[in-house]
Design a protein around this motif. Structure first.
Motif: not given
Length: 621
Positions: A171-175, A198-213
């Protein structure tokens, strides 16, 4: 009228009254020769050693010791040194060259990693805790052989059922690492996003969508409604009994459906258990006197030799039958003794019981005492009696004063000092005996009527002590001071220990060798003579070690390992192309089947690789 002699004189009053003729005496040891002590006002030999002991008087003090070739407490009895047979030794010792020694030192028949322990005068072998096998050949660590012997949240690593996250954390270090079906899996903590591998991170700000693809999301996640989500949870196309897995291919991630281990099917229809031969899955499917063992209802009894087994609610209960004893899981043997040697020396074996031989047969006369010795009933006259205890014991002692010495009187059939029984003197007066009768006199320096009082005109300062009885435990009166005689007059060899014997009227000293050495205490204390062997590794060649008193090869590596001995120490390693714990087992490197790989890998040519590389993946959904 009556006639009496004045105080301080003796006579019947009808003939001349004369001053008593007093025997010359002493007041302290310093008034006596160096080889005598002042006892009851007389300079006498203070020796009172045990049977067979030698006595030497040094500075008025008796020193008791056993003669060469003898041992024991010299104040009680000295007996010839050493054992003759094993029966003269404790059960954990054997008789060797007249010494009781640990039989494991004489001959160790055990394997290198086995334990040697003494039992019934012989060296026995056993595997230590956590090991199993024949202790005279080899003891190997107890443990698992494969993952299937461990709980589902454990894996078999180095023959131990352990949490695989602690050994092969992918697992990733913080998983968060968790175990499913013996394999480590990864997930991100609540509030974090990512694959977990691979990684665990904070979700991006709500102003931008988390993903597009899909490529914007981590492993196992796809872009659904502009959020990285597990498509198996949102769009699960699989049957509820199947397992949905995300296939991380781009540009569009897809899903696959697989039946859980132990079931069969395509994953889109119900997953069913394979049709197996009839059998059981739990004890409840079996009669109460059987248990479900390897899918069969069988008798679970596996008790020790000679034990009885009763099955209650599918569980075996082992016990020894009446008249037998022991561990019912190992062996039950008939209770009680078989011969006298199975009993203490003060007991004899009768009807398999150790009993006092005096209870079985008392050969003694009515007023004699019966006592057990060496498994047999013996007879003796009690204190105050004499004679043949098998015929008659008569009271010992005198009939009248004329049968006693002049300084003794016949009291209760015993010739004793009458001053001890009918002392007519003042408390601080001296009582002495003349013609069987107690007489009184004041000690030197005191005056008065010795039958009423004796007083000192001017009391001089009192010494700390006058006799040994005035001093406490471990101290004797030397030069009118309470001192440790071992420190002043130590008669022992420097390698021995001097002990003060608190006997009266004169305290003595004894010399003893420290535990683990032998000797009489007056000559050097030596280590017991043991068979030739080694004491440390330095006495052996560099490719051997000192094991249980012998120079032996210390190698005890695991199966398939290579051992090299450097400076008496074994170094275990796996040969090239092999891996594992060299102290347990070395196996050829790589996987053997898919079960040895994570769920997203397959075993190919002993390597865990992505199966998509080996075979074209299914079409996307």
């Amino acid at each position: 009228m009556s006639c009496e002699c004045p105080p301080g004189t003796i006579g019947d009053g009808y003939s001349p009254c004369l001053a008593p003729v007093l025997p010359e005496g002493c007041q302290s040891d310093e008034e006596c020769p160096n080889n005598q002590a002042c006892i009851n006002g007389e300079c006498r030999d203070p020796c009172n050693c045990g049977i067979g002991a030698l006595c030497e008087v040094v500075n008025h003090r008796p020193i008791c010791r056993c003669p060469p070739g003898y041992e024991g407490n010299p104040n009680i009895r000295c007996e010839q040194s050493g054992c003759r047979t094993d029966t003269d030794c404790p059960l954990d010792k054997a008789c060797h060259q007249r010494q009781c020694v640990n039989p494991c030192i004489l001959q160790n028949p055990c394997a290198i990693n086995a334990e040697c322990y003494p039992e019934n005068h012989r060296a026995q072998c056993r595997c230590p805790p956590g090991y199993e096998g024949n202790p005279q050949v080899e003891c190997r660590p107890v443990g698992c052989q494969s993952d299937y012997e461990c709980p589902i949240d454990k894996a078999c690593v180095n023959r131990q059922c352990v949490n695989p996250c602690l050994y092969q954390n992918p697992c990733a270090p913080n998983a968060i690492c968790f175990v499913t079906n013996h394999r480590p899996q990864c997930r991100c903590p609540p509030g974090l996003l990512g694959s977990g591998y691979e990684y665990c991170r904070q979700p991006p700000p709500e102003a931008r969508p988390e993903c597009t693809k899909d490529a914007d999301c981590g492993t196992g996640l796809a872009c659904i409604n502009e959020r990285c989500q597990n498509p198996c949870q949102v769009l699960n196309p699989c049957h509820p009994t199947a397992i949905c897995q995300v296939i991380d291919i781009l540009p569009v991630k897809t899903m696959s459906c697989e039946c859980p281990p132990g079931t069969i099917g395509d994953g889109y229809s119900p997953c069913l258990a394979p049709v197996l031969p009839e059998g059981c899955r739990s004890d409840e499917e079996c009669p109460s006197n059987q248990a479900c063992i390897n899918g069969e209802c069988r008798d679970p009894c596996n008790c020790g030799i000679g034990a009885l087994c009763e099955v209650v609610n599918h569980r075996p209960i082992c016990r020894c039958p009446p008249g037998y004893e022991g561990n019912p899981n190992i062996r039950c043997e008939q209770s009680g003794c078989r011969s006298d040697v199975d009993c203490p020396l003060d007991k004899t074996c009768h009807q398999r019981q150790c009993v006092n031989p005096c209870i079985l047969q008392n050969p003694c006369s009515i007023n004699a005492e019966c006592y057990p010795e060496n498994h047999r009933a013996q007879c003796r006259c009690p204190p105050g009696y004499e004679g043949n205890p098998l015929v008659e014991c008569r009271p010992a002692g005198c009939q009248g004063d004329h049968e006693c010495q002049l300084d003794k009187a016949c009291i209760n059939r015993q010739c004793v000092n009458p001053c001890l029984y009918q002392n007519p003197c003042a408390p601080n007066a001296v009582c002495f005996v003349t013609n069987h009768r107690p007489q009184c006199r004041c000690p030197p320096g005191l005056t008065g009527d010795p039958r009423q009082y004796c007083q000192r005109p001017i009391p001089p300062p009192e010494p700390e002590c006058r006799r040994d009885a005035d001093c406490g435990t471990g101290l004797a009166c030397i030069n009118e001071r309470c001192q440790n005689p071992c420190q002043l007059l130590n008669p022992c060899h420097p390698t021995a220990i001097c002990r003060v014997i608190d006997i009266l009227p004169v305290k003595a000293m004894s010399c003893e060798c420290p535990p683990g050495t032998i000797g009489d205490g007056y000559t050097p204390c030596l280590a017991p003579v043991l068979p030739e062997g080694c004491q440390s590794d330095e006495e052996c060649p560099s490719n051997q070690a000192c094991i249980n008193g012998e120079c032996r090869d210390p190698c005890n590596c695991g199966i398939g390992a290579v051992c090299e001995v450097v400076n008496h120490r074994p170094i275990c390693r796996c040969p090239p192309g092999y891996e594992g714990n060299p102290n347990i087992r070395c196996e050829e490197s790589g996987c053997k089947s898919d079960a040895d790989c994570p769920f997203d890998k397959a075993c190919h040519q002993r390597q865990c690789v992505n199966p998509c590389i080996l075979q074209k993946p299914p079409s996307t959904v």
